[in-house]
Enzyme design. Structure first.
Site, PDB file in Angstrom:
ATOM      1  N   GLN A  31       0.818  -1.217   0.000  1.00 47.47           N
ATOM      2  CA  GLN A  31       0.000   0.000   0.000  1.00 47.47           C
ATOM      3  C   GLN A  31       0.850   1.265   0.000  1.00 47.47           C
ATOM      4  O   GLN A  31       0.325   2.368   0.054  1.00 47.47           O
ATOM      5  CB  GLN A  31      -0.936  -0.009   1.212  1.00 47.47           C
TER       6      GLN A  31
ATOM      7  N   ASP B  34      14.532  -2.621   4.377  1.00 44.79           N
ATOM      8  CA  ASP B  34      15.893  -2.100   4.440  1.00 44.79           C
ATOM      9  C   ASP B  34      16.198  -1.222   3.236  1.00 44.79           C
ATOM     10  O   ASP B  34      16.873  -0.188   3.357  1.00 44.79           O
ATOM     11  CB  ASP B  34      16.891  -3.247   4.517  1.00 44.79           C
TER      12      ASP B  34
END
Length: 300
Positions: free
Chosen positions: A215, A243
């Site tokens: 999303q 990350d």
């Protein structure tokens, strides 16, 4: 361009692919095993450097068969490795990752990462403070994370804290953080499970940048909730997407992007990273991100 210091974990990821995740007590057949350099700290350093950031890594490796490979891999990705410490009679950190059904489960063994201590940070203080942006995570002792954040805060540095793996932290620590980057689950633990995304963002007083998986991402900018839409992805492996987002965020800010621009940059990079296997092996370069940027403006 501002400099980035990443203080965190350096691991070897042992990644197995299988058709589905096993249930408790169940054995399933895997069909591929890979050894891929990882660790949240090292991953974020590589992501930022691959996108054009000036990055120095601070952390520890052991003296086993993986240590040389892990350092060489960081150097190959243009990360400054001069300040990584080697700990004798200790194994490198290991992450055991199972990839199935377009998602993953991870077990982390700290190894040498537990030796990223306050003493080490104190000894490297002068080198760390050459950076303008300090990137932190929770795969090293929290005592060290808190000490590094306090040191950076006292010297006016931008501190980005990725609260993963999640653990409760005191408010005085959060006061010293510039940006905290939880996913939706971590945000609920930080700000309350009964809160909406907008309420969490407002409650964070502008510190929170919440990653929302497929999303996109959200932040509180100029007293408004800003939602960054996702880039459509043909997902292969989500390992390292968070990350990549954090490294890209630090890189964007280091290169003078506004927060909105840096978030769009980071969101696009994270999406691209899910289309290849492995954390670092899937991380895009700057050219790949630039090809997608015009179509993904922030939505308020």
């Amino acid at each position: 361009m501002k400099k980035i210091a990443v203080i965190g974990s350096i691991n070897m990821d042992m990644t197995v692919q299988t058709q589905r995740h096993p249930k408790v007590g169940e054995t399933v057949a895997g069909h591929h095993l890979s050894y891929i350099p990882g660790g949240k700290g090292a991953n974020q350093a590589v992501a930022a450097a691959r996108l054009g950031g000036d990055v120095t890594m601070f952390g520890c490796v052991g003296d086993d068969i993986f240590s040389g490979r892990l350092i060489d891999n960081l150097a190959k990705n243009n990360v400054d490795t001069r300040h990584i410490r080697s700990v004798s009679k200790t194994s490198c950190g290991i992450a055991m990752i199972t990839v199935a059904q377009k998602d993953n489960t991870i077990i982390v063994i700290a190894g040498a990462n537990q030796y990223v201590s306050r003493e080490y940070i104190s000894q490297e203080k002068e080198n760390i403070l050459q950076a303008d942006i300090i990137l932190l995570q929770n795969e090293i002792p929290f005592e060290t994370v808190a000490y590094a954040a306090d040191m950076a805060w006292k010297h006016g540095k931008t501190v980005i804290y990725n609260p993963a793996p999640f653990l409760p932290v005191p408010q005085n620590f959060m006061n010293k953080i510039t940006y905290v980057t939880p996913n939706e689950h971590e945000a609920a633990l930080l700000y309350g499970e009964d809160q909406s995304i907008e309420q969490m963002l407002e409650k964070s007083k502008g510190k929170a940048i919440i990653t929302l998986g497929d999303q996109g991402a959200a932040a509180w900018i100029n007293a408004r909730s800003v939602f960054i839409p996702p880039r459509p992805a043909n997902v292969t492996d989500t390992t390292g997407a968070g990350d990549t987002f954090n490294g890209a965020l630090a890189c964007g800010l280091s290169q003078g992007q506004t927060l909105e621009e840096a978030l769009r940059f980071a969101n696009t990079a994270a999406s691209l990273s899910t289309e290849k296997m492995g954390a670092q092996t899937g991380m895009p370069d700057r050219a790949a991100v630039a090809r997608w940027m015009p179509a993904h403006a922030p939505k308020i």
